[in-house]
Scaffold this active site. Structure first.
Site, mmCIF file in Angstrom:
data_model
loop_
_atom_site.group_PDB
_atom_site.id
_atom_site.type_symbol
_atom_site.label_atom_id
_atom_site.label_comp_id
_atom_site.label_asym_id
_atom_site.label_seq_id
_atom_site.Cartn_x
_atom_site.Cartn_y
_atom_site.Cartn_z
ATOM 1 N N TYR A 1 -6.749 -2.172 9.711
ATOM 2 C CA TYR A 1 -7.405 -3.370 9.188
ATOM 3 C C TYR A 1 -8.592 -3.724 10.074
ATOM 4 O O TYR A 1 -8.547 -3.546 11.292
ATOM 5 C CB TYR A 1 -6.396 -4.529 9.133
ATOM 6 N N LYS B 1 -3.968 -2.691 15.794
ATOM 7 C CA LYS B 1 -4.799 -1.907 14.861
ATOM 8 C C LYS B 1 -5.903 -1.162 15.619
ATOM 9 O O LYS B 1 -6.269 -0.045 15.259
ATOM 10 C CB LYS B 1 -5.398 -2.817 13.784
ATOM 11 N N TYR C 1 -5.275 -13.606 12.527
ATOM 12 C CA TYR C 1 -4.569 -12.321 12.560
ATOM 13 C C TYR C 1 -4.178 -12.095 14.013
ATOM 14 O O TYR C 1 -4.846 -11.393 14.754
ATOM 15 C CB TYR C 1 -5.495 -11.222 12.039
ATOM 16 N N SER D 1 2.694 3.593 6.636
ATOM 17 C CA SER D 1 2.216 2.380 5.968
ATOM 18 C C SER D 1 3.110 1.222 6.374
ATOM 19 O O SER D 1 3.743 0.581 5.533
ATOM 20 C CB SER D 1 2.226 2.588 4.447
ATOM 21 N N LEU D 2 3.189 1.017 7.666
ATOM 22 C CA LEU D 2 4.075 -0.045 8.139
ATOM 23 C C LEU D 2 3.468 -0.745 9.335
ATOM 24 O O LEU D 2 2.669 -0.170 10.073
ATOM 25 C CB LEU D 2 5.450 0.529 8.492
ATOM 26 N N TYR E 1 0.818 -1.212 0.000
ATOM 27 C CA TYR E 1 0.000 0.000 0.000
ATOM 28 C C TYR E 1 0.859 1.272 0.000
ATOM 29 O O TYR E 1 0.471 2.289 -0.572
ATOM 30 C CB TYR E 1 -0.946 -0.012 1.196
ATOM 31 N N GLY F 1 -2.301 -8.794 -1.324
ATOM 32 C CA GLY F 1 -1.202 -9.759 -1.235
ATOM 33 C C GLY F 1 0.166 -9.113 -1.196
ATOM 34 O O GLY F 1 1.044 -9.439 -1.994
ATOM 35 N N SER F 2 0.389 -8.222 -0.243
ATOM 36 C CA SER F 2 1.695 -7.561 -0.097
ATOM 37 C C SER F 2 2.692 -8.535 0.527
ATOM 38 O O SER F 2 2.316 -9.595 1.025
ATOM 39 C CB SER F 2 1.545 -6.345 0.814
ATOM 40 N N ARG F 3 3.933 -8.106 0.556
ATOM 41 C CA ARG F 3 4.962 -8.931 1.179
ATOM 42 C C ARG F 3 4.631 -9.194 2.646
ATOM 43 O O ARG F 3 4.688 -10.317 3.127
ATOM 44 C CB ARG F 3 6.309 -8.227 1.070
#
Ligand SMILES: NC(=O)c1ccc[n+]([C@@H]2O[C@H](COP(=O)([O-])OP(=O)(O)OC[C@H]3O[C@@H](n4cnc5c(N)ncnc54)[C@H](O)[C@@H]3O)[C@@H](O)[C@H]2O)c1
Length: 371
Positions: free
Chosen positions: A250, A268, A260, A198-199, A94, A299-301
């Site tokens: 999220y 979060k 999760y 964004s981490l 993202y 589907g990010s790393r």
């Protein structure tokens, strides 16, 4: 990270006060010629301007003078703004998508990259590995003005344990604590207008909460929640009044998403609560808006590290009100809107960019609705 800890600019197609048939990005070059008149607040002054610009081989006359015609489209105009995006280490997540959308809207892009991932990111960038995905809607390539090393788990050099200082993944870099990163940006550029977080990281994300250790839980909170408080705390003094900040959250913060784990859902939830408090404090202190985007699965790393992201993507596709894939650029576009003057009255909000999945209480194949 995924639904956990851990995008091109279609909404940006609406150009600054220009005919709807033109792409916004194509308009940037021309609009920049009139930027002194337009100022950095963008569209607000558009209705009073009249200018013409070349588009391809033809020349398009634009008249948007009050009383003469109605301007088409609303611009997301970030020309003259500078953004620092923390959490970009490849072109899948993202953070990258947000960087592209902000660049497409005209912002200058600085990124903060996690120290252990810095070398490979910079090498890939230099070797052109990301060139295809650097393409902006006007065909130009996104420029990253500078990449800063960052580890958002450490606020200042005194906090860094000896084993990290001497770790070879860190030894080639310097000034990567949050305080030092902010100081470096100030030294290089003076100020920023936009701060993006964004981490996320949760070392025990694959463990159920009931099996999560104290240190795993606190590590998730440190990397994924407090890191945002720290970033805003250190960057706020160099943020221009009227600026904006966003983070990524999220839905696991408010509804249970088995799998999760490791305290990531708690992290979060804290991030969303902090968004409201920080919006008040940063609003009063620096006239800065603070929002968070609750994004759907990608589907990010980082998300792949959780192990079930593909299933979450499929679940979303099947069950969300909008039966389509969620693209990272849709989150990028929403972020560009939220940090733009168009969102000038939005702060302290959790904004869902998830095809509407958050509104669903039951799955569509539930016997309740299937009969
Ligand atoms: N992918 C999803 O499905 C999803 C859904 C909702 C929210 N999010 C959120 O989006 C944000 C970005 O994640 P993503 O999924 O795009 O993955 P990503 O892998 O692109 O981004 C995560 C980034 O965090 C960086 N990072 C980890 N620890 C760090 C630290 N201590 N200091 C500095 N950087 C650090 C990583 O290097 C990586 O670049 C995260 O907050 C994540 O929780 C992701």
């Amino acid at each position: 990270m995924a639904p956990c800890a851990a995008a091109d600019a279609q909404m940006l197609a609406a150009s600054p006060c220009i005919s709807a048939s033109q792409s916004m990005l194509a308009s940037r070059a021309a609009v920049s010629r009139i930027s002194p008149a337009l100022g950095t607040s963008g569209f607000a002054s558009c209705p009073r301007i009249a200018y013409s610009r070349p588009l391809g081989s033809s020349s398009v006359a634009v008249r948007a003078v009050s009383g003469e015609s109605t301007p088409h489209g609303l611009p997301i105009d970030l020309r003259g703004k500078r953004a620092f995006i923390a959490g970009v280490a490849d072109d899948n997540g993202y953070g990258w998508a947000i960087a592209k959308a902000l660049a497409a809207a005209g912002a200058e892009i600085l990124v903060g990259t996690w120290v252990p991932a810095l070398n490979i990111f910079e090498t890939s960038l230099r070797r052109g590995k990301f060139d295809e995905s650097r393409k902006l809607p006007d065909g130009s390539l996104m420029e990253i003005a500078k990449v800063y090393p960052l580890d958002a788990v450490y606020d200042s050099p005194e906090d860094v344990p000896e084993e990290v200082k001497t770790n070879k993944r860190y030894s080639g870099s310097s000034k990567w604590t949050v305080k030092e990163a902010a100081e470096s940006v100030k030294e290089d550029f003076g100020s920023i207008d936009i701060l993006v977080h964004s981490l996320a990281n949760g070392p025990e994300v694959t463990k159920p909460l009931l099996e999560t250790s104290r240190s795993g839980y606190l590590a998730a909170m440190s990397a994924s929640s407090y890191s945002y408080v720290s970033l805003l705390q250190h960057f706020l003094p160099i943020m221009n009044s009227g600026g904006a900040s966003i983070s990524l959250t999220y839905i696991a913060s408010e509804r249970t998403i088995p799998g999760y784990g490791g305290g990531m859902s708690s992290a979060k939830a804290a991030l969303e609560s902090d968004t409201r408090v920080l919006a008040f404090e940063a609003g009063r202190k620096g006239n800065i808006r603070v929002n968070t985007i609750s994004a759907g699965p990608l589907g990010s790393r980082a998300a792949k590290a959780i192990g079930f992201i593909e299933k979450m993507i499929e679940y979303s596709y099947v069950n969300a009100p909008l039966e389509k894939e969620l693209r990272a650029d849709e989150v990028g576009n929403a972020a560009a809107f939220l940090v733009s003057p168009l969102a000038s009255a939005i702060t302290g909000s959790t904004v869902y960019v998830d095809n509407g999945l958050n509104t669903m209480a039951i799955a569509v194949d539930s016997p309740t609705v299937a009969s």
